[in-house]
Scaffold this active site. Structure first.
Site, PDB file in Angstrom:
ATOM      1  CE  LYS A  13      40.903  42.378  40.610  1.00  0.00           C
ATOM      2  NZ  LYS A  13      40.965  41.992  41.995  1.00  0.00           N
ATOM      3  CG  ASP A 137      37.433  42.799  39.842  1.00  0.00           C
ATOM      4  OD1 ASP A 137      37.344  43.884  40.451  1.00  0.00           O
ATOM      5  OD2 ASP A 137      37.825  41.746  40.378  1.00  0.00           O
TER       6      ASP A 137
END
Length: 189
Positions: A13, A137
């Site tokens: 990401k 996350d």
């Protein structure tokens, strides 16, 4: 029943932006970030075991007892009461210490695969709640695309982000997230 999943992608990401908005009493930082998955990905091969054992092979970063794939599998096994096990092999492509969520993504992919292999039928929300215990996350990687992340990263709102191209340059330097967030120079709000 399918006993083997090969080549499962665990995408990296990018934080399009990251704002630290405060600090909680427990030491975690409140933040606001726009996170977007990219095509750079680790690859996981996962094979069902009937003996309850959980093993890990392939590329590793740091001590094996801290590996997020192993921790995710053990946590899901314990939370679900499953008597099944798994062999997990990881090919790392996401640079460690890059802030791109490689370990968290690997953990999320492990949770998704084991949910299917072990026939648990858990929702993504339930997996995300469990995954938050592994790292802030992990819930993002259990989602379906770009998201605005708030809190410590666990409050996610889907976000339409047009397809974009990014050049990711890795200078062969690893940076500890814990070091960054504990630096006295970090703006706290």
């Amino acid at each position: 029943m399918n006993r083997l999943f090969l080549g499962l992608p665990a995408p990296a990401k990018l934080n399009i932006f990251l704002h630290v908005t405060g600090r909680r009493a427990d030491g975690y930082h409140e933040l606001q970030s726009l996170m977007a998955p990219i095509s750079l990905a680790d690859t996981l091969d996962i094979e069902l075991r009937s003996d309850g054992r959980i093993t890990r092979s392939g590329d590793t970063v740091g001590p094996l007892d801290a590996d997020l794939c192993l921790r995710a599998a053990r946590l899901l096994q314990q939370a679900s009461g499953s008597s099944l096990g798994v062999d997990i092999a990881v090919e790392k492509r996401i640079p460690a210490g890059s802030g791109m969520g490689g370990g968290s993504s690997d953990a999320a992919t492990t949770l998704i695969a084991l949910n299917r292999l072990w026939r648990l039928g858990w929702s993504r929300e339930r997996l995300a709640s469990l995954g938050l215990r592994l790292g802030a996350d992990v819930p993002f990687f259990l989602g379906t695309g770009p998201a605005l992340a708030e809190g410590i990263g666990e409050r996610l709102t889907s976000f339409h982000w047009p397809v974009r191209w990014y050049a990711v340059i890795h200078p062969q330097v690893s940076v500890s997230t814990a070091e960054i967030f504990s630096a006295p120079e970090l703006t706290r709000s």
